[in-house]
Write a protein that holds these residues in place. Sequence first.
Motif, PDB file in Angstrom:
ATOM      1  N   VAL A  21       7.149 -88.993 -32.953  1.00 32.63           N
ATOM      2  CA  VAL A  21       7.422 -90.418 -32.800  1.00 32.63           C
ATOM      3  C   VAL A  21       7.552 -90.684 -31.304  1.00 32.63           C
ATOM      4  N   SER A  23       8.212 -93.113 -28.463  1.00 33.08           N
ATOM      5  CA  SER A  23       8.833 -94.402 -28.207  1.00 33.08           C
ATOM      6  C   SER A  23       9.679 -94.289 -26.947  1.00 33.08           C
ATOM      7  N   GLY A  26      12.615 -92.191 -27.745  1.00 32.45           N
ATOM      8  CA  GLY A  26      12.238 -90.787 -27.857  1.00 32.45           C
ATOM      9  C   GLY A  26      12.106 -90.100 -26.507  1.00 32.45           C
ATOM     10  N   ILE A  37      11.731 -86.419 -31.461  1.00 29.71           N
ATOM     11  CA  ILE A  37      11.744 -87.116 -32.740  1.00 29.71           C
ATOM     12  C   ILE A  37      10.415 -86.857 -33.434  1.00 29.71           C
ATOM     13  N   ARG A  39       8.114 -87.284 -37.222  1.00 30.33           N
ATOM     14  CA  ARG A  39       7.941 -87.844 -38.558  1.00 30.33           C
ATOM     15  C   ARG A  39       7.638 -86.674 -39.481  1.00 30.33           C
ATOM     16  N   TRP A  86       9.946 -93.678 -44.876  1.00 31.22           N
ATOM     17  CA  TRP A  86       9.574 -92.371 -44.357  1.00 31.22           C
ATOM     18  C   TRP A  86      10.800 -91.674 -43.787  1.00 31.22           C
ATOM     19  N   LYS A  88      12.569 -89.324 -40.734  1.00 29.72           N
ATOM     20  CA  LYS A  88      12.503 -89.023 -39.309  1.00 29.72           C
ATOM     21  C   LYS A  88      13.475 -87.886 -39.017  1.00 29.72           C
TER      22      LYS A  88
END
Length: 105
Positions: A21, A23, A26, A37, A39, A86, A88
């Motif tokens: 992930v 971001s 992150g 991080i 998924r 989902w 994480k």
Amino acid sequence: MSTSKNKFNPERLMTLILAPVISEKGTYLADKNGQMILRVVNDATKPEIKAAVELLFKVEVKSVSVLNVHGKEKRFGRIIGRRRGWKKAYVCLKPGQEINFAMEA
């Protein structure tokens, strides 16, 4: 004594991690705390995630935290739908360990 990698099926471990992930949060966690991080599949457990990261990226994992992300409700005209939820995983690496996704791609 068996290590944590030997307890789990290697074929399953290869399919547990779906994607990193990427971001702003992150990258902040990666710089400050040495965390990343990921998924992961919905039925993954903390020990399985730890073993999968150690197997795939050849690093040592300190701890794993897991979070279930609920799917958002979306509208298409009069029809109300829902996105899929989902899972994480926040993976904390031991000091001196690092994973660079840009270099491996």
